[in-house]
Write a protein that holds these residues in place. Structure first.
Motif, PDB file in Angstrom:
ATOM      1  N   PRO A 256      23.362 -31.405  13.687  1.00  0.00           N
ATOM      2  CA  PRO A 256      23.530 -30.283  14.608  1.00  0.00           C
ATOM      3  C   PRO A 256      24.994 -30.186  15.056  1.00  0.00           C
ATOM      4  N   GLY A 257      25.286 -29.238  15.935  1.00  0.00           N
ATOM      5  CA  GLY A 257      26.662 -28.990  16.371  1.00  0.00           C
ATOM      6  C   GLY A 257      27.205 -29.976  17.383  1.00  0.00           C
ATOM      7  N   THR A 258      26.485 -31.055  17.641  1.00  0.00           N
ATOM      8  CA  THR A 258      27.030 -32.138  18.456  1.00  0.00           C
ATOM      9  C   THR A 258      26.615 -33.438  17.810  1.00  0.00           C
ATOM     10  N   ARG A 259      27.500 -34.448  17.893  1.00  0.00           N
ATOM     11  CA  ARG A 259      27.145 -35.726  17.279  1.00  0.00           C
ATOM     12  C   ARG A 259      26.402 -36.632  18.264  1.00  0.00           C
ATOM     13  N   PHE A 260      26.286 -36.171  19.506  1.00  0.00           N
ATOM     14  CA  PHE A 260      25.669 -37.018  20.527  1.00  0.00           C
ATOM     15  C   PHE A 260      24.174 -36.769  20.671  1.00  0.00           C
ATOM     16  N   VAL A 261      23.479 -36.766  19.548  1.00  0.00           N
ATOM     17  CA  VAL A 261      22.020 -36.693  19.589  1.00  0.00           C
ATOM     18  C   VAL A 261      21.468 -37.982  18.998  1.00  0.00           C
ATOM     19  N   SER A 262      20.258 -38.341  19.430  1.00  0.00           N
ATOM     20  CA  SER A 262      19.640 -39.554  18.927  1.00  0.00           C
ATOM     21  C   SER A 262      18.864 -39.246  17.646  1.00  0.00           C
ATOM     22  N   LEU A 263      18.574 -40.311  16.914  1.00  0.00           N
ATOM     23  CA  LEU A 263      17.746 -40.171  15.719  1.00  0.00           C
ATOM     24  C   LEU A 263      16.371 -39.605  16.105  1.00  0.00           C
ATOM     25  N   GLY A 264      15.799 -40.117  17.183  1.00  0.00           N
ATOM     26  CA  GLY A 264      14.494 -39.635  17.638  1.00  0.00           C
ATOM     27  C   GLY A 264      14.524 -38.157  17.997  1.00  0.00           C
ATOM     28  N   GLY A 265      15.584 -37.739  18.671  1.00  0.00           N
ATOM     29  CA  GLY A 265      15.721 -36.331  19.051  1.00  0.00           C
ATOM     30  C   GLY A 265      15.908 -35.438  17.834  1.00  0.00           C
TER      31      GLY A 265
END
Ligand code: FAD
Ligand code: NAP
Lengths: 244, 454
Positions: B99-108
């Motif tokens: 997605p457009g941000t790298r600050f997401v979790s694998l679960g999300g």
């Protein structure tokens, strides 16, 4: 590749620091009292770094094992020792439980002396090396709600300070880290003031930054230096009435 | 404590528990009346909010295994794409979808089944997950994959936490040869031009456009399309020799040569200048080429910490819909005109042409082949009536809204948008969570919380 031995490797701060050293080209060697938990940390690090990371047993409460631990480290002799071992404990409980008080003193201070002594001698002889210990601002002045922990950290701080003076001419750096508040298992559930609280990653970054040169006593968030300056210099008559 | 997600709206008054093991997670779930999982809180609305209990994956953050022969990475759900990039991009591996941000979790990423600029080529994130270990409402851990419990696997992707708590998963990374993207920027004077540009960019792995929502009349749809490919080392000729020597290493942040002021090139009022610079500052041909670090191409917004704060205390919402390709032109024209007339939206929106999307039984992931548009709206009194109007238009064109961006749609809008996909999803949920204990504020609003189940 330079190797760094990491004691208390299951701590959140140690994990972050081991990764940061690994990314900076060091080989971490992990040690802690619960070998299964250390193994899980080592597994994570080895995936992240793309190389094997050893996991060993080190229990501060078993000083008789420390010489064998130090002498039988795997691989070439290490270039650095980093210690994140620590125990906060429930301070209320320590007042009535001398055993707990003793365990706190062991984990934060006396149980660490042997292994630091061995590393100091070896690095002194080699004329090179790095010793890093995590102490605490709690050791800068004893306070009502954590003076057992504080006293142990004060002892550790003084020990590292003396070691630094002794080794200053032999090319060995001795770094004392006073991280202030950090979001870790130790402080889980406590409401910490955001501006004074660092993440384990910030602590790791600050430590790796002084591995080669720079200050040898570091506070991760600079405001802590000022806060502790004030706290240390408060007249006892005022300090003793304060509640914090 | 007060907990909000990226849009700072709405606010949950709740407890955030952060278990350190699967066993602790299972115990929490068994002991709770209702709960929902949460990762990095990068969804915009209430998908990962619940009262009184939210279970965070923050402390489940270990990488478990990597197979360098296949690129398969197994990790706990709290590991972020950012950590995956740090560990693997220098070794020549990249997330298959981002997605457009790298600050997401694998679960999300799994629970929202996120899409990226390569949807038309690579589909959603779930197309690249090998298996998921799910802690179900009953507290047992179930491994699901396309072969094991395939319906649970399908429903967990895009299921927004409603099938269980994702404890760990495996994803197949894709090989890259450099940390750079060969980017082409194409400017389009109106909607017709940008739609043509998308059609002509089908051969590119990545494509996305920034569209000027204030433009009306003959300029309606004025936009800039960016398309890109992972650069090969021999395409890095324009870079300084030092950077070329280590093609997989990102350049130090301060030496980034960014054509425009990228950090401000975001979905909000202060991006006007950046957009105009990009739009008017380019060659007459309308196409220009450059080599940019992957961070610049994929994550321009991440360069500004907490940019979501610019919308102030009341927060904002992101409206993201998709409408079928056939409806594209007429639909977008009407919807864009309505937004421009309202004067409420952000200046810029993101437009993308999705490719075909499979929905295996039980799956209700957002994408469908067609056009998706996403734009920010600050929360205000006039906003909700406008969005209701837009909902009706989107539904009439056969479209739907993205749950992970939503904070306000009605149960009716949701049901009409997802139709049969929703029915199949609910059948799977009913089987694995018969008491419907996995609930978010969003799922309650959307009528997915049983009466009596609180
Ligand atoms: C700047 C920005 C750009 C974005 N760009 C895109 C984009 O291009 N494409 C796209 O698809 N999305 C995009 N998003 C949205 C984002 O990718 C999703 O919202 C993603 O799910 C967020 O992941 P998270 O870890 O923050 O999860 P959260 O926001 O905490 O949760 C999101 C959903 O996942 C569920 N969830 C999280 N962890 C678990 C778990 N362990 N078990 C069960 N359920 C769980 C939650 O219940 C919730 O439903 C963007 C967001 C931002 C802020
Ligand atoms: N968090 C803060 O706010 C803060 C502030 C100032 C200083 N510090 C110091 O930072 C260091 C790291 O702490 P942390 O915050 O990361 O907390 P932590 O996660 O609780 O770490 C403490 C570590 O010490 C280990 N340990 C305890 N007793 C031990 C023993 N007898 N032998 C060997 N290892 C032992 C623990 O191992 P197990 O996992 O096996 O229990 C754990 O690895 C500690 O020295 C702490 O005092 C922390």
């Amino acid at each position: 590749m330079r190797a760094i031995v990491i004691l208390g490797a299951t701590s959140d701060i140690a994990r972050a620091t081991a990764l940061a050293f690994g990314q900076a080209g060091w080989q971490p060697i992990l040690a802690g009292r619960d070998i299964e938990a250390v193994g899980r940390v080592a597994g994570d690090l080895s995936v992240r770094l793309g190389r094997p990371v050893p996991a060993l047993v080190f229990d501060a409460a078993q000083p008789e094992t420390h010489r064998a631990f130090w002498e039988n480290l795997p691989g070439p002799r290490p270039d650095a020792l980093f210690c994140a071992v620590g125990l906060l404990g429930d301070h209320e409980a320590t007042r009535h439980d001398p055993d707990l008080a003793q365990r706190i003193v062991t984990a934060n201070f006396t149980g660490l002396l042997g292994v630091f002594a061995l590393a100091a001698d070896e690095f002194e002889q080699r004329g090179k090396g790095l010793l890093i210990g995590i102490s605490s601002v709690a050791g800068d002045r004893g306070r009502a709600h954590n003076y057992i922990y504080g006293a142990a950290k004060a002892g550790f701080t003084a020990f590292l300070s003396g070691l630094r003076q002794r080794l200053s001419r032999s090319g060995v750096r001795v770094v004392t880290v006073k991280p202030g508040f950090v979001n870790t298992a130790m402080t889980e559930g406590k409401a910490l003031p955001k501006a004074l609280t660092a993440s384990p990653q910030e602590v790791a970054k600050a430590i790796v930054a002084v591995a080669e040169k720079g200050a040898e006593v570091i506070y991760v968030k600079p405001v802590w230096r000022l806060i502790m300056l004030i706290i240390r210099h408060m007249p006892e008559s005022i300090f003793k009435k304060m509640r914090f | 404590m007060r907990i909000t997600n990226w849009g700072k709206y709405p606010v949950a008054e709740s407890t955030l528990a952060a278990p350190r093991s699967q066993a602790d997670t299972a115990q929490l779930l068994r002991g709770a009346d209702t709960a929902i999982g949460r990762g990095m809180g990068r969804c915009y609305g209430d998908s990962s909010l619940a009262e009184p209990l939210i279970i965070s994956s923050r402390r489940l953050d270990r990488m478990l295994d990597f197979n360098p022969a296949t690129g398969r990475l197994a990790a706990e759900a709290g590991v972020t794409l950012s950590e995956i990039l740090d560990a693997f991009a220098p070794r020549g591996w990249f997330p298959p979808v981002t997605p457009g941000t790298r600050f997401v979790s694998l679960g999300g990423a799994i629970a929202s089944d996120v899409h990226g600029k390569n949807h038309h080529v690579s589909g959603c994130f779930g197309q690249h997950t090998a298996w998921v270990d799910l802690v179900t409402a009953g507290g047992e851990t179930v491994r699901c994959s396309p072969e094991l419990e395939p319906e649970l696997f399908a429903a967990t992707h895009g299921g927004h936490g409603l099938t269980g708590f994702i404890a760990q998963a495996a994803v197949d990374l894709v090989p890259i040869q450099s940390a750079y993207i060969r980017q082409e920027t194409v400017k389009a004077a109106n909607l017709g031009e940008i739609m043509d540009a998308f059609e002509q960019s089908g051969g590119w792995t990545y494509s996305v456009a920034w569209i000027d929502c204030a433009a009306a009349g003959s300029g309606l749809g004025r936009s800039v399309l960016m398309r890109g490919e992972h650069a090969r080392p021999d395409e890095l000729g324009k870079l300084p020799a030092k950077l070329r020597a280590a093609p997989l290493t990102l350049p130090p942040a301060h030496t980034l040569s960014i054509p425009v002021d990228f950090p401000s090139f975001v979905l909000n009022p202060w991006s006007v200048k950046a957009f105009n610079m990009l739009y008017y500052g380019k060659a007459h041909s309308g196409v220009s080429e450059s080599i940019v670090p992957y961070t610049t191409f994929f994550y321009p917004l991440d360069a500004v910490n907490e940019w979501n704060r610019i919308y102030g205390k009341r927060g904002f919402t992101q409206y993201q819909f998709v409408i079928p390709k056939e409806a594209g032109r007429a639909g977008l024209e009407k919807i864009l005109a309505r937004i421009a007339a309202s004067g409420l939206g952000s200046f810029l929106a993101v437009l993308k042409l999705f490719g075909r999307q499979d929905h295996p039984k039980g799956n209700m992931s957002f994408p469908m082949e067609g056009y998706t548009l996403a734009l920010d709206f600050p929360i205000g009194e006039k906003l909700f009536p406008l969005l209701d109007t837009l909902d009706a238009m989107v539904l009439d064109y056969g479209g739907r809204l993205y749950l992970t961006k939503d904070a306000r749609m009605s149960a009716e809008t949701f049901r009409r948008g997802y139709g049969a996909l929703l029915d199949d999803f609910l059948a799977v949920k009913q089987r694995w969570d018969p008491q419907w204990r996995l609930q978010s504020l969003q799922s309650r609003r959307l009528g997915l919380a049983r009466q009596g189940g609180m």
